[in-house]
Scaffold this active site. Structure first.
Site, mmCIF file in Angstrom:
data_model
loop_
_atom_site.group_PDB
_atom_site.id
_atom_site.type_symbol
_atom_site.label_atom_id
_atom_site.label_comp_id
_atom_site.label_asym_id
_atom_site.label_seq_id
_atom_site.Cartn_x
_atom_site.Cartn_y
_atom_site.Cartn_z
ATOM 1 N N LEU A 42 0.889 -1.189 0.205
ATOM 2 C CA LEU A 42 -0.247 0.045 0.170
ATOM 3 C C LEU A 42 0.838 0.933 -0.003
ATOM 4 C CD1 LEU A 42 -2.633 -0.908 2.656
ATOM 5 C CD2 LEU A 42 -2.708 -0.937 -0.112
ATOM 6 N N CYS A 43 0.539 2.459 -0.495
ATOM 7 C CA CYS A 43 1.402 4.087 -0.699
ATOM 8 C C CYS A 43 1.664 3.705 0.994
ATOM 9 C CB CYS A 43 -0.074 4.861 -1.236
ATOM 10 S SG CYS A 43 -0.333 6.206 -0.897
ATOM 11 N N PRO A 44 2.678 4.506 1.072
ATOM 12 C CA PRO A 44 3.480 5.231 -0.283
ATOM 13 C C PRO A 44 4.489 3.751 -0.877
ATOM 14 C CG PRO A 44 4.902 5.929 1.872
ATOM 15 C CD PRO A 44 3.552 4.510 1.883
ATOM 16 N N ASP A 89 -1.969 -1.420 -5.699
ATOM 17 C CA ASP A 89 -3.361 -0.351 -4.767
ATOM 18 C C ASP A 89 -3.672 0.750 -6.157
ATOM 19 O OD1 ASP A 89 -3.349 1.726 -2.969
ATOM 20 O OD2 ASP A 89 -1.294 2.044 -3.197
#
Length: 81
Positions: free
Chosen positions: A19-21, A46
């Site tokens: 997932l981000c980042p 994502d």
């Protein structure tokens, strides 16, 4: 995907499940160690990556060559500056 004659070669970075980042951070690290002109193919799951990668390329000066979606997987072809 084949690289064009101007590309050094395609490298693959699979960030599925991250997932981000993290997808962008991993891409940044890989591009930093690659020679200029290298094309990196990033695969991500994502949904935020469709916003993150164009923004990353714009800010870093790398060229976003292509962006596509295959099922739940997003692909980004990025040429290192």
């Amino acid at each position: 995907m084949n690289a064009s004659d101007d590309d050094i070669e395609d490298e693959l970075l699979d960030t599925g499940g991250l997932l981000c980042p993290l997808p962008v951070l991993k891409a940044r690290k890989r591009l930093a160690s690659a020679p200029p002109g290298t094309v990196l193919l990033v695969r991500a799951t994502d949904p935020a990556s469709v916003i993150d990668f164009p923004h990353f390329c714009e800010q870093s000066g790398h060229q976003l060559l292509e962006q596509s979606k295959h099922g739940e997987v997003f692909e980004f072809r990025i040429r290192r500056k």
